[in-house]
Design a protein around this motif. Structure first.
Motif, mmCIF file in Angstrom:
data_model
loop_
_atom_site.group_PDB
_atom_site.id
_atom_site.type_symbol
_atom_site.label_atom_id
_atom_site.label_comp_id
_atom_site.label_asym_id
_atom_site.label_seq_id
_atom_site.Cartn_x
_atom_site.Cartn_y
_atom_site.Cartn_z
ATOM 1 N N PHE A 67 8.519 -4.539 -8.076
ATOM 2 C CA PHE A 67 8.408 -5.422 -6.862
ATOM 3 C C PHE A 67 6.977 -5.895 -7.001
ATOM 4 C CE2 PHE A 67 7.253 -1.175 -5.942
ATOM 5 C CZ PHE A 67 6.087 -1.197 -5.164
ATOM 6 N N GLU A 68 6.661 -6.968 -6.114
ATOM 7 C CA GLU A 68 5.197 -7.633 -6.110
ATOM 8 C C GLU A 68 4.568 -7.363 -5.053
ATOM 9 O OE1 GLU A 68 4.451 -9.747 -8.673
ATOM 10 O OE2 GLU A 68 6.523 -9.167 -9.506
ATOM 11 N N VAL A 69 3.217 -7.085 -5.168
ATOM 12 C CA VAL A 69 2.217 -6.967 -3.892
ATOM 13 C C VAL A 69 1.076 -8.192 -4.333
ATOM 14 C CG1 VAL A 69 0.525 -5.364 -3.079
ATOM 15 C CG2 VAL A 69 2.917 -4.521 -4.065
ATOM 16 N N ALA A 70 0.869 -8.548 -3.234
ATOM 17 C CA ALA A 70 -0.266 -9.805 -3.334
ATOM 18 C C ALA A 70 -1.740 -9.050 -3.340
ATOM 19 C CB ALA A 70 -0.032 -10.529 -2.095
ATOM 20 N N ASP A 71 -2.029 -8.338 -2.208
ATOM 21 C CA ASP A 71 -3.303 -7.770 -2.245
ATOM 22 C C ASP A 71 -3.135 -6.380 -1.663
ATOM 23 O OD1 ASP A 71 -5.803 -7.101 -2.033
ATOM 24 O OD2 ASP A 71 -6.438 -8.797 -0.794
ATOM 25 N N PRO A 72 -3.295 -5.245 -2.420
ATOM 26 C CA PRO A 72 -2.958 -4.011 -1.878
ATOM 27 C C PRO A 72 -4.163 -3.585 -0.930
ATOM 28 C CG PRO A 72 -3.491 -3.687 -4.374
ATOM 29 C CD PRO A 72 -3.263 -5.159 -4.003
ATOM 30 N N GLU A 73 -5.216 -4.057 -1.272
ATOM 31 C CA GLU A 73 -6.467 -3.792 -0.278
ATOM 32 C C GLU A 73 -5.935 -4.063 1.366
ATOM 33 O OE1 GLU A 73 -9.997 -5.512 -1.274
ATOM 34 O OE2 GLU A 73 -10.023 -4.374 -3.329
ATOM 35 N N ASP A 74 -4.952 -4.954 1.493
ATOM 36 C CA ASP A 74 -4.520 -5.110 2.681
ATOM 37 C C ASP A 74 -3.709 -4.268 3.518
ATOM 38 O OD1 ASP A 74 -6.257 -7.335 2.978
ATOM 39 O OD2 ASP A 74 -4.877 -8.785 2.441
ATOM 40 N N ILE A 75 -3.066 -3.230 2.515
ATOM 41 C CA ILE A 75 -2.046 -2.357 2.777
ATOM 42 C C ILE A 75 -2.763 -0.776 3.065
ATOM 43 C CG2 ILE A 75 0.141 -1.534 2.180
ATOM 44 C CD1 ILE A 75 0.624 -3.935 0.573
ATOM 45 N N PRO A 76 -2.959 -0.611 4.307
ATOM 46 C CA PRO A 76 -3.492 0.954 4.708
ATOM 47 C C PRO A 76 -2.457 1.828 3.917
ATOM 48 C CG PRO A 76 -2.843 -0.068 6.712
ATOM 49 C CD PRO A 76 -2.662 -1.189 5.841
ATOM 50 N N LYS B 253 -0.726 -1.919 -6.695
ATOM 51 C CA LYS B 253 -1.778 -2.587 -7.625
ATOM 52 C C LYS B 253 -1.323 -3.987 -7.182
ATOM 53 C CE LYS B 253 0.957 -2.620 -11.898
ATOM 54 N NZ LYS B 253 0.931 -2.528 -13.260
ATOM 55 N N PRO B 254 -2.212 -5.137 -7.671
ATOM 56 C CA PRO B 254 -1.983 -6.401 -7.495
ATOM 57 C C PRO B 254 -0.730 -6.729 -8.459
ATOM 58 C CG PRO B 254 -4.441 -6.095 -7.436
ATOM 59 C CD PRO B 254 -3.727 -4.881 -7.885
ATOM 60 N N GLY B 255 -0.084 -7.817 -8.010
ATOM 61 C CA GLY B 255 1.176 -8.324 -9.061
ATOM 62 C C GLY B 255 2.254 -7.354 -8.928
ATOM 63 N N THR B 256 2.879 -7.063 -10.130
ATOM 64 C CA THR B 256 4.110 -6.484 -10.347
ATOM 65 C C THR B 256 3.966 -4.761 -10.268
ATOM 66 O OG1 THR B 256 5.096 -8.022 -11.632
ATOM 67 C CG2 THR B 256 6.247 -6.058 -11.715
ATOM 68 N N ASN B 257 4.719 -4.216 -9.511
ATOM 69 C CA ASN B 257 4.657 -2.890 -9.202
ATOM 70 C C ASN B 257 5.923 -2.161 -9.769
ATOM 71 O OD1 ASN B 257 2.031 -1.748 -7.236
ATOM 72 N ND2 ASN B 257 2.510 -4.098 -7.380
ATOM 73 N N THR B 258 5.902 -1.096 -10.214
ATOM 74 C CA THR B 258 7.268 -0.428 -10.644
ATOM 75 C C THR B 258 7.298 0.960 -9.837
ATOM 76 O OG1 THR B 258 6.879 -1.265 -12.760
ATOM 77 C CG2 THR B 258 8.668 0.569 -12.683
ATOM 78 N N LEU B 259 8.705 0.827 -9.131
ATOM 79 C CA LEU B 259 9.246 2.185 -8.648
ATOM 80 C C LEU B 259 10.103 2.877 -9.176
ATOM 81 C CD1 LEU B 259 9.675 4.053 -6.021
ATOM 82 C CD2 LEU B 259 11.233 2.308 -5.463
ATOM 83 N N GLU B 260 10.239 3.917 -9.866
ATOM 84 C CA GLU B 260 11.237 4.747 -10.453
ATOM 85 C C GLU B 260 11.925 5.830 -9.882
ATOM 86 O OE1 GLU B 260 12.117 6.148 -15.068
ATOM 87 O OE2 GLU B 260 10.148 5.528 -14.573
ATOM 88 N N ILE B 261 12.917 6.048 -9.794
ATOM 89 C CA ILE B 261 13.897 7.200 -9.364
ATOM 90 C C ILE B 261 14.750 7.867 -10.645
ATOM 91 C CG2 ILE B 261 15.670 8.123 -7.950
ATOM 92 C CD1 ILE B 261 14.855 5.818 -5.944
ATOM 93 N N ARG B 262 14.214 9.156 -10.672
ATOM 94 C CA ARG B 262 15.014 9.722 -12.045
ATOM 95 C C ARG B 262 15.661 11.025 -11.537
ATOM 96 N NH1 ARG B 262 9.376 10.625 -15.771
ATOM 97 N NH2 ARG B 262 9.262 8.515 -16.319
ATOM 98 N N ALA B 263 16.612 11.102 -11.907
ATOM 99 C CA ALA B 263 17.964 12.412 -11.744
ATOM 100 C C ALA B 263 17.448 13.326 -12.677
ATOM 101 C CB ALA B 263 19.456 11.854 -11.499
ATOM 102 N N SER B 264 17.487 14.442 -12.325
ATOM 103 C CA SER B 264 16.754 15.542 -13.120
ATOM 104 C C SER B 264 18.006 15.639 -14.318
ATOM 105 C CB SER B 264 16.960 16.975 -12.459
ATOM 106 O OG SER B 264 16.860 17.932 -13.147
#
Length: 516
Positions: A46-55, A112-123
């Protein structure tokens, strides 16, 4: 906006996505979710423009763990952002019955600015499966934005189909669930809001009441049969479409469209068209109640009113207790409009007809066959059924006769049959032969329609009157009379024979005149 509404909804295939690209390994679509086995992963970019604006951001993972027999399942997960653990070895609560919302606070420093990665791992140690329904991610300043955006997207669909199951009331065994008929419903009064709860009563006395997950992926509720037996009732989404997509003929036949009026201020005022369909595979509905996700609610109670001209009900299938297959004199011949026939080596056979959709039948016709009047039915009963198991007597005849071959006789019901889909003709005596025969059977749908009376209540307002009348159906364009090919051929052959006989008679007469 530094972070757009971000979601992945796995209740449909392909998944509904916003600000997301999804990849997965060793996971597969399970009908209303992604199924993750041991060691499976799901990755969302997913994309984030500016993480500094996100508390801070709020991550919600909606999932359940399948059970291990009567015990809770075991399928822990790790949740990572940019490869850094947000949660490790997390066990989703709930015991495998209903999806659970697992909410995590995501520190701004993990984005971080730009492309971020979320991962869900099954044990890799998982002993049961994880069912992943959806993922949402929002800035804390835009809490719920993804849920609202997902609901708006889902609201474009208003026709839903569910695979359903029933379990006897107070039976807590996980293995007691039994497959039930598919549920298809559509309820729309042009307010673009998904239902939260739905209840209905069938013409056969059955009743159901259900409540939906907010994304419509599942429902849970209760059902009561006509004899009063209570069941737990649940369903999983198998498809959602915009109207009129997804309506098969059997379901579309149960769709009601109404011109509506609302009663307030001492008078009645025109309102939006209402479309109602609830097809639970049993009986047509006579009452529907609902509450939508905005808190609006309503009730409609259907009533019969004069409708369009009577038409032939289409028969989808016919079965006979006996038929003469060797020479093609089978029950299918009763439906094709030709002068072929059905013959049974029985003086008291049965015929079971299944209509293409439920119909209010007001009369039926029988056509005698080509020969042997002693094979004509003489005594019989006609019965109707919603499910093909429980039957209600609709008509009974004794001492009936046919005056000629291929004679069609119509028999009117004293009261229109309710919306049955199954009809059984039980011939108890014929005119003396050891065989019974007919050339054709048809059922006539009555000239009736549906109106409703009820009430409607908008969120935080009082109830108001609500009523509706059927939306007129445009008359079909006139078409030439269609004559079945076998019947046309038989009639032409008879005409040719008649002309040949006439020509021979005229030739003989001319010969006698010449000789005189």
């Amino acid at each position: 906006m530094s972070l757009q509404a971000t979601f992945a909804d796995f209740s449909v295939d392909p998944a509904r996505l916003s600000n997301a690209v999804v990849r997965h390994d060793r996971a597969e679509f399970g009908g209303s979710h992604l199924t993750l086995g041991a060691g499976a992963t799901v990755t969302l970019d997913f994309e984030v423009a500016d993480p500094e604006d996100i508390p801070e951001a709020t991550l919600t993972v909606t999932a359940l763990v399948s059970r291990l027999g009567s015990a809770p399942g075991h399928a822990p997960i790790d949740v990572l952002i940019q490869g850094e653990a947000l949660a490790e070895n997390l066990t989703v609560p709930g015991g495998g019955d209903l999806p659970q919302d697992n909410v995590f606070a995501v520190p701004a420093g993990m984005l971080k600015p730009g492309t971020n990665t979320l991962e869900i791992r099954a044990s890799a140690e998982a002993r049961s499966t994880l069912r992943l329904y959806r993922i949402t991610l929002d800035s804390i300043d835009e809490r719920g934005a993804s849920e609202r955006a997902l609901a708006a997207l889902a609201a474009r669909n208003s026709v839903f189909a569910y695979r359903t199951e029933l379990r006897a009331a107070h039976d807590s065994s996980a293995t007691s669930w039994q497959e039930a008929p598919r549920l298809v419903f559509h309820l729309d009064r042009d307010e673009h809001s998904l239902p939260a709860q739905l209840g209905w009563r069938g013409e056969d006395g059955t009743e159901s009441a259900i409540s939906f997950q907010s994304n419509m992926s599942d429902f849970h509720g209760c059902h009561r049969t006509a004899d009063g037996t209570a069941y737990e009732y649940r369903g999983r989404l198998t498809g959602g479409w915009s109207f009129p997509e997804g309506l098969e003929e059997t379901s579309a036949a149960g769709l009601h469209r109404f011109r509506t009026e609302e009663g307030h201020g001492g008078g009645w005022h025109s309102s939006h068209e209402l479309r109602v369909l609830v097809d639970d595979g049993v009986a047509p509905v006579e009452r529907v109640t609902w509450r939508d996700q905005r808190g609006n609610s309503g009730v409609v109670m259907l009533q019969t009113v004069p409708g369009e001209a009577a038409t032939d009900a289409r028969v989808a299938d016919v079965e006979a207790s006996d038929e003469f297959e060797e020479v093609g004199e089978t029950a299918d011949n009763l439906l094709n409009g030709s002068r072929s026939k059905w013959l049974a080596h029985d003086d008291a056979p049965q015929l079971h007809f299944t209509l293409a959709h439920s119909a209010v039948v007001t009369s039926y016709t029988l056509m005698s066959a080509n020969d042997s009047p002693d094979r004509d039915p003489r005594d019989w009963t006609l019965e109707g059924s919603y499910d093909g198991r429980t039957w209600t007597r609709l008509d009974s005849r004794a001492g009936e006769t046919f005056n000629s071959r291929f004679e069609t006789r119509e028999f009117r019901l004293r009261a229109p049959a309710s919306g049955y889909r199954h009809y059984r003709l039980d011939i108890t005596r014929n005119s003396g032969a050891i065989e019974t025969q007919l050339a054709r059977v048809r059922f006539v749908e009555g000239a009736v329609g549906r109106a409703f009376t009820g009430y409607y209540q908008r969120h935080n307002e009082g109830p108001i009157g609500y009523r509706g009348t059927p939306v007129p159906t445009p008359a079909p364009a006139s078409a030439p009379l269609a004559i079945p090919a076998p019947l046309l051929a038989a009639d032409l052959e008879a005409a040719v024979q008649s002309l040949t006989d006439t020509a021979q008679t005229l030739a003989a007469l001319a010969s006698r005149l010449r000789d005189s």
